[in-house]
Design a protein around this motif. Structure first.
Motif, short mmCIF file in Angstrom:
data_model
loop_
_atom_site.label_atom_id
_atom_site.label_comp_id
_atom_site.label_asym_id
_atom_site.label_seq_id
_atom_site.Cartn_x
_atom_site.Cartn_y
_atom_site.Cartn_z
N ARG A 44 -12.25 0.41 -3.34
CA ARG A 44 -11.91 1.71 -2.72
C ARG A 44 -12.36 1.74 -1.27
O ARG A 44 -11.69 2.32 -0.40
CB ARG A 44 -12.47 2.85 -3.55
CG ARG A 44 -11.62 3.02 -4.80
CD ARG A 44 -12.16 3.89 -5.89
NE ARG A 44 -11.18 3.95 -6.97
CZ ARG A 44 -11.48 3.84 -8.27
NH1 ARG A 44 -12.73 3.68 -8.66
NH2 ARG A 44 -10.53 3.90 -9.16
N ILE A 71 -9.65 -0.11 0.63
CA ILE A 71 -8.41 0.66 0.80
C ILE A 71 -8.61 1.78 1.83
O ILE A 71 -7.74 2.05 2.66
CB ILE A 71 -7.93 1.21 -0.55
CG1 ILE A 71 -7.54 0.03 -1.46
CG2 ILE A 71 -6.76 2.17 -0.39
CD1 ILE A 71 -7.40 0.38 -2.93
N THR A 94 -5.53 2.53 -7.19
CA THR A 94 -6.84 1.95 -6.88
C THR A 94 -7.46 1.33 -8.14
O THR A 94 -8.16 0.32 -8.07
CB THR A 94 -7.81 2.99 -6.26
OG1 THR A 94 -8.05 4.03 -7.20
CG2 THR A 94 -7.25 3.57 -4.97
#
Lengths: 425, 326
Positions: B307, B310, B149
């Protein structure tokens, strides 16, 4: 007990014997080959037609976990697995708990093995007290108690002064010294230092961690004249160093573990903890050099480097798992697969698994001469089969070879003239 | 099975996010584009989307970290998820319950996503292999292996300033050997077609055969920083001095620290990046860290959107009926 092994192809590397014939076994010894000895009355006949009859395998390094780690395995459980794998003699390194540095431990192991009765268990005594590398162990007493050699038990001695004295003292009592070359200061890692360790972010163990120690040890023994055996080599350069020392006439021998001849660093991709071993799996070039070393005899023995574990020991991120493979069950099948794939003569392969290690240990067994201990392995060389976890008889189910195709199947194992294993389909 | 294959379903969609290695440009672009669309959320009056409403995200941190954990927490909260933070000390001296036991216990609390940080390389993958199929696993850093990430927020930040990757020259400076950030970033940049990736470090801080990752190796910043578009400085851990890897912080700063003089070697519009937390005067001079070329704080801001992206992509793929999550 009189046992007749009928019609098998008998391969005995010690005598370069390879022919279809009968083997007569009486009171624990080979009583005759081809010719029925006088007074022989077979109480049992084993039909070995189409099978190979050879000396029982001798494994130079098997950790049985007893005494000390009985939650992983016991002498009884592992010698039973050995018998099923055609192995009749196992050498137990001194890193038990307590360490094999006094006769009482040697005696304990002998008693347990005798009670189990599946295979011969030989012991290596510790070179130094508690394997700490600080002061010498009572090697003369250990030899008297029955140790077939002395060793570092997988904990190389860093103090060169202590090592030198230990080698000299061992030479005094004509003891072969079994060393595992891996520099402790350079071997905190988990994988061979190279492309794979870089990709996976695993701390590496470089080849020089092994070759540097071998080079040091070879220089030390030059003037001492002690017999030294290097166990579990993993690098191409190590094979070269040993070959050169042998060519110079130094009394040096070496072995490799069978998994190092099949696997490479690439098998760690995916962080497979079953491939976590010490020394680490190295490059393809190293693997190929080890194969060549076994084939040409620089490496005089192939061993299982058996290290059974409970499942928890292998369940976790790689760095939190314990190294080692449970190898007794697969030693022969993996070796025969290599011989098949690379066209090695069976004579050579069987030599590395029996007569080769017997000579390294100075044993009276490992061959089929009349009068030799009747330790025999009978196997079907043509059977090829897929290894499943349920096939493993060792208490350690930790094997990266589950799902692999193995070659050859042990059908009978005789230890000291007794049938200790017979395959039931 | 390799790490790459375990994080994808049979249609090649992301189920977990464990490593950037082996992913396709399509995967990374999807994350970057989604992050771009989510970036505006923070500027709204109500900084929340309902995407993960009713989902539970567990931050499972076996290694101390405030910053990374906080950004994951914020990302999950902005997507309306419930968040549980678990900090589990894993001092090797204190052998507690096994990782698998910990996992089973938290699984029993019916969570949907694990965000994992662990000191061992391969830990996130181990967890992904052992969790129930409905749980998504995000790697928030495993040993020296991967910090995907972070890599994605880095390339996201680069793309916002310099979208033409083929003409891009990126230098990563410092402790490459121990850096999961470097590994993940190198993979992400190569997948996105970056023109040239350089690593600059003394031999002691480079992993074996680092060129095999597809990078150019430089030992001195005077050579490596010339004409680069992006400079990524890595954090230097103090412990490295004791491991006989470096003589002193002073010498490291003198030879490798990013100063204004060294920055002048790069292109005039070069970006200065750092995954944080920064050691002023060790790897970077304050004037550079706070200077006009620095996008270090922007990286932190972007980290939340990336994030969020994701999280919504992986959990979204889990929710699909044909997701092949068995």
């Amino acid at each position: 007990m009189h046992i007749l092994i009928q019609g098998g192809r008998v391969i005995d590397p010690a005598h370069q014997f390879d022919a279809v014939t009968d083997v007569f076994v009486a009171v624990g010894r080979i009583a005759g080959l081809g010719q029925r000895p006088a007074g022989f009355k077979a109480e049992r006949v084993i039909d070995a037609s189409g099978h190979i009859v050879c000396p029982g395998l001798i494994d130079l390094c098997a950790r049985l976990r007893e005494p000390g780690l009985e939650h992983k395995a016991t002498i009884a459980s592992e010698t039973r697995a050995a018998a099923a794998g055609g192995i009749t003699t196992l050498v137990c390194p001194p890193d038990t708990d307590p360490v094999i540095d006094e006769p009482a431990v040697v005696e304990l192991i002998r008693r347990r093995a005798k009670a189990a009765g599946h295979a011969r268990v030989l012991t290596l005594g510790a070179l130094t007290h508690r394997l700490r590398g600080e002061r010498l162990a009572e090697m003369a007493a250990l030899k008297e108690a029955g140790c077939v050699g002395v060793g570092d038990g997988g904990r190389p001695i860093t103090n060169t002064r202590v090592l030198r004295r230990a080698l000299e003292y061992a030479a005094t009592f004509d003891l072969t010294v079994f060393l595992t070359p891996l520099d402790p200061e350079l071997s905190h890692g988990l994988a061979h230092e190279g492309q794979v360790s870089t990709r996976l972010g695993l701390p590496g163990i470089l080849a020089a961690a092994e070759t540097g120690i071998i080079a040091r040890d070879l220089e030390l023994i030059r003037d001492i004249g002690v017999r030294v055996h290097f166990g579990r080599l993993s690098c191409a350069r190590s094979v070269e160093l040993v070959a050169r020392a042998q060519a110079e006439g130094l009394p040096v021998s070496a072995d490799a573990a069978i998994h190092h001849l099949h696997l490479t660093e690439n098998d760690l991709l995916g962080f497979d903890s079953e491939c976590h071993v010490r020394p680490p799996l190295r490059s393809q070039r190293d693997r190929d050099a080890l194969r060549a070393g076994v084939s040409n005899g620089t490496l005089g023995a192939l061993c299982s480097d058996h290290q059974p574990h409970e499942s928890d020991a292998k369940c976790g991120p790689l760095g939190d798992t314990e190294p080692g493979i449970s190898g007794l069950d697969t030693l022969l099948g993996l070796s025969l697969r290599l011989a098949r794939d690379h066209g090695w003569p069976l004579m050579t392969l069987i030599e590395r698994l029996s007569w080769g290690p017997a000579r390294i240990l100075g044993l009276p067994s490992g061959h089929l001469g009349v009068g030799a201990p009747a330790d025999l392995c009978i196997f079907d060389p043509d059977a090829s089969w897929r290894l499943a976890a349920s096939h493993l008889r060792s208490r350690g189910q930790n094997s990266p070879f589950i799902g692999w195709e193995l070659q050859g199947r042990v059908t009978h194992t005789l230890f000291d003239g007794e049938l200790v294993y017979a395959y039931e389909a | 099975m390799t790490t790459t294959s375990i994080q994808l379903d049979r249609q090649g969609r992301l189920l977990h996010f464990l490593t950037t290695e082996g992913l396709s440009r399509r995967h990374l672009t999807e994350i970057l584009d989604t992050a771009e669309s989510l970036r505006g959320v923070a500027e709204r009056r109500v900084k929340k989307l309902p995407t993960l409403h009713g989902k539970t995200v567990v931050n499972l941190f076996f290694e101390a970290s405030t910053r990374t954990r906080t950004t994951f927490e914020l990302a999950a909260k902005r997507l309306s998820a419930d968040v549980l933070n678990l900090n589990i000390a894993t001092s090797s001296a204190v052998k507690g319950e096994s990782l698998l036991d910990t996992l089973r216990n938290i699984e029993a609390m019916q969570c949907d996503m694990f965000v994992v940080r662990h000191e061992q390389s391969g830990a996130a993958e181990f967890i992904a292999r052992h969790v129930k199929p409905h749980i998504a696993v995000l790697n928030a850093g495993d040993g020296r292996h991967a910090h995907p990430t972070q890599a994605m927020l880095d390339v996201f930040t680069i793309r916002r300033h310099k979208p033409d990757f083929p003409s891009l020259r990126v230098a990563i400076v410092g402790d490459i050997l121990h850096s999961r950030v470097a590994r993940s970033l190198i993979h992400a940049l190569s997948i996105l077609g970056a023109g040239e990736i350089r690593v600059i470090a003394p031999c002691t801080l480079l992993p074996a055969q680092v060129e095999s990752l597809g990078v150019q190796v430089f030992h001195l910043p005077e050579q490596g920083l010339r004409d680069v578009d992006v400079i990524v400085m890595l954090r230097l851990q103090r412990e490295r001095m004791e491991g006989a890897l470096l003589p002193s912080e002073q010498e490291f700063f003198q030879r490798y620290g990013l100063t204004e003089d060294r920055l002048a070697l790069a292109k005039p519009d070069a970006l200065v990046m750092h995954p944080g937390p920064i050691n002023r005067g060790v790897e970077i001079d304050s004037r550079v860290a706070d200077g006009p070329r620095s996008v270090i704080l922007e990286q932190v801001t972007n980290g939340i959107a990336v994030r969020m992206a994701i999280m919504s992509i992986t959990l979204g793929n889990h929710a699909r009926p044909d997701g092949e999550i068995a």
